[in-house]
Design an enzyme around this catalytic site. Structure first.
Site: not given
Ligand code: NAP
Length: 242
Positions: A59, A153, A155
């Site tokens: 991840d 998104y 940013a």
């Protein structure tokens, strides 16, 4: 040997990038979060085309997982290094800011931006000592113009562009280039629920782009021919700038 690591290589743009880099001769490390079936399909496609690939699940938004995965790979490959890093994994959780939940903000920032810091810092060590590297960050039109409903998104992607330009200056002397690609609307799982017929009327080229059209820009930026291009953002957006 020089390897290429593509985050989010299981599907969409990342899969096309894996195929492109494998065609350029790199053994490819296919990162993904949970969709092993899709990652195996990318591996199969790479091998079918005559390339080499390994799966590398982790991840990207969890620092400990990122570092453990790279350390494990490096221990198993003491003679090799990750020479090409494509920070591509990303998610969107769109909402108007007034309705945006903390988790929408934090998960988008962690996956699209903090992942860049966790992974690039770790991989950069070897690029610096080997004195050659290519880093490509998957930004977005949203990070250049800002899109309503995407404060999180936009940013993250705008910050990624700033970081690209700053890091490019830090590492240029070691023959490491750092660039960004800013796609517009590309046909992948991420955009499959968008009203394509409406949106394509705004796009000068008149259609969504393909993952292969984005991968072509990544392939160029990772090539030897692009050695003098760094800190740049290449838009792949069919002419949709505003
Ligand atoms: P996609 O089809 O939704 O695929 C997303 C990929 O990212 C998958 O491989 C997914 O892995 C991986 N991923 C997501 N979260 C992850 C995590 N925490 N750790 C590791 N991997 C993770 O998306 P896409 O359209 O190809 O987009 C790729 C990149 O391009 C993103 O950064 C996106 O923001 C950017 N982009 C896309 C467009 C577009 O129009 N499609 C436009 C501009 C920018 P799993 O398969 O395991 O879920």
């Amino acid at each position: 040997m020089r390897y290429a690591l593509v985050t989010g290589g299981s599907r969409g743009l990342g899969r096309a990038v894996c195929l492109k880099l494998a065609a350029q001769g790199y053994p490819v490390l296919i990162n993904y979060k949970s969709n092993e079936e899709a990652a195996l399909e990318t591996k199969r496609l790479v091998e079918e085309a005559g390339g080499q690939a390994e799966l590398m699940p982790f991840d990207v938004s969890v620092q400990a997982e990122v570092e453990a995965a790279v350390d494990k790979w490096q221990d198993a490959h003491p003679e090799d290094y990750i020479a090409v890093l494509v920070n591509n994994a990303g998610i969107r959780r769109d909402n108007l800011m007034i309705f945006m939940q903390d988790d929408d903000w934090n998960s988008v920032l962690n996956t699209n931006l903090n992942s860049f810091f966790f992974l690039t810092r770790r991989v950069l060590k070897n690029m610096l000592s080997k004195r050659w590297g290519r880093i490509v960050n998957m930004a977005s039109l949203s990070g250049i113009k800002g899109l309503a409903g995407q404060t999180n998104y936009s940013a993250a992607k705008a910050a990624l562009i700033g970081a690209t330009k700053a890091l490019a200056q830090e590492v240029a002397a070691r023959k490491i280039t750092v660039n960004a690609v800013a796609p517009g609307f590309i046909a992948t799982d991420m955009t499959k629920e968008l009203p394509e017929d409406e949106l394509k009327k705004m796009i000068p080229v008149g259609r969504f782009g393909t993952p292969e059209e984005v991968a072509a820009a990544v392939g160029f930026l990772t090539s030897d021919e692009a050695a003098y291009i760094t800190g740049e953002v290449i838009s792949v957006n069919g002419g949709l700038y505003t």
